[in-house]
Design a protein around this motif. Structure first.
Motif, PDB file in Angstrom:
ATOM      1  N   SER A 110       0.924  -0.833   0.195  1.00 55.52           N
ATOM      2  CA  SER A 110       0.221  -0.383  -0.465  1.00 55.52           C
ATOM      3  C   SER A 110       0.488   1.354  -0.300  1.00 55.52           C
ATOM      4  N   THR A 117      -5.668   0.104  -0.371  1.00 59.29           N
ATOM      5  CA  THR A 117      -6.450   0.287   0.845  1.00 59.29           C
ATOM      6  C   THR A 117      -7.232   1.463   0.582  1.00 59.29           C
ATOM      7  N   ASN A 118      -7.989   2.434  -0.243  1.00 64.19           N
ATOM      8  CA  ASN A 118      -8.526   3.458  -0.462  1.00 64.19           C
ATOM      9  C   ASN A 118     -10.067   2.870   0.226  1.00 64.19           C
ATOM     10  N   SER A 121     -10.433   2.016   4.351  1.00 67.67           N
ATOM     11  CA  SER A 121      -9.381   3.763   4.875  1.00 67.67           C
ATOM     12  C   SER A 121     -11.414   3.851   5.146  1.00 67.67           C
ATOM     13  N   LYS A 122     -12.020   4.171   3.895  1.00 69.96           N
ATOM     14  CA  LYS A 122     -13.085   4.194   4.570  1.00 69.96           C
ATOM     15  C   LYS A 122     -14.031   3.489   5.421  1.00 69.96           C
ATOM     16  N   TYR A 124     -12.987   1.803   7.959  1.00 72.25           N
ATOM     17  CA  TYR A 124     -12.307   1.860   9.022  1.00 72.25           C
ATOM     18  C   TYR A 124     -12.685   3.305   9.707  1.00 72.25           C
ATOM     19  N   GLU A 125     -12.987   4.257   8.564  1.00 70.53           N
ATOM     20  CA  GLU A 125     -13.742   5.492   9.045  1.00 70.53           C
ATOM     21  C   GLU A 125     -14.755   5.240   9.405  1.00 70.53           C
TER      22      GLU A 125
END
Length: 179
Positions: A110, A117-118, A121-122, A124-125
């Motif tokens: 990444s 990893t986009n 990341s979303k 995990y948000e």
């Protein structure tokens, strides 16, 4: 019910995970995985046309497992206050125990291609948002989340990782902070 193609894709991802955990991330090639999964290279390429597509598939697969564990742990927790934060702790512990070696590879790749990893990341948000609305002080919940991140980074980057006994004590203390 999964289609035949989706079942094959899941098989490839399970085998890819197992391959990396048994060997190492750098040994992963399309040829090696096709052989390991006992499928033709053409069958593998149908689902994952190149190594980057495979890596993205593995990253998504690992995060899907993590997210499923997160939701399952929350659903099993009878105490409402702090259940999402406890679920985060338990899912992270499960992930570190089961996928740490694979996560190292995903993290490394990444850095070369952040697009891999986009979606993680979303996702995990969204987990962070659940934790912040967990009937706990949002600062305390965020401190717990950041401590979990610290456990990951020390493990994954081999920066003075805690021995298993101390890591379990830290996780137990973080869990106590949710009550």
């Amino acid at each position: 019910m999964l289609s035949k193609a989706e079942m094959k894709r899941q098989h490839i991802l399970k085998c890819g995970t197992a391959y990396v955990l048994e060997h190492n991330f750098h040994a992963l090639t399309l040829d090696a995985l096709a052989s390991y999964a006992e499928i033709s290279k053409g069958g593998l390429i149908y689902h994952f046309p190149n190594k980057n597509a495979l890596l993205k598939g593995l990253a998504d697969y690992i995060f899907e497992q993590y997210t499923k564990q997160f939701h399952d742990f929350a659903a099993q927790d009878p105490v409402t206050k702090g259940k999402w934060t406890r679920a985060l702790i338990k899912a992270s512990q499960w992930d570190l125990d089961n996928n740490a070696k694979l996560n190292v590879g995903i993290m490394a790749i990444s850095m070369l291609d952040p697009a891999l990893t986009n979606e993680m990341s979303k996702g995990y948000e969204q987990i962070q948002q659940q934790v912040e609305k967990d009937s706990l002080n949002p600062v305390d919940a965020s401190i717990i989340r950041l401590a979990i991140d610290g456990l990951y980074y020390s493990e994954l980057l081999n920066m003075a990782p805690l021995d298993k006994n101390l890591r379990e004590k830290v996780i137990k203390k973080l869990t106590e902070m949710t009550k």
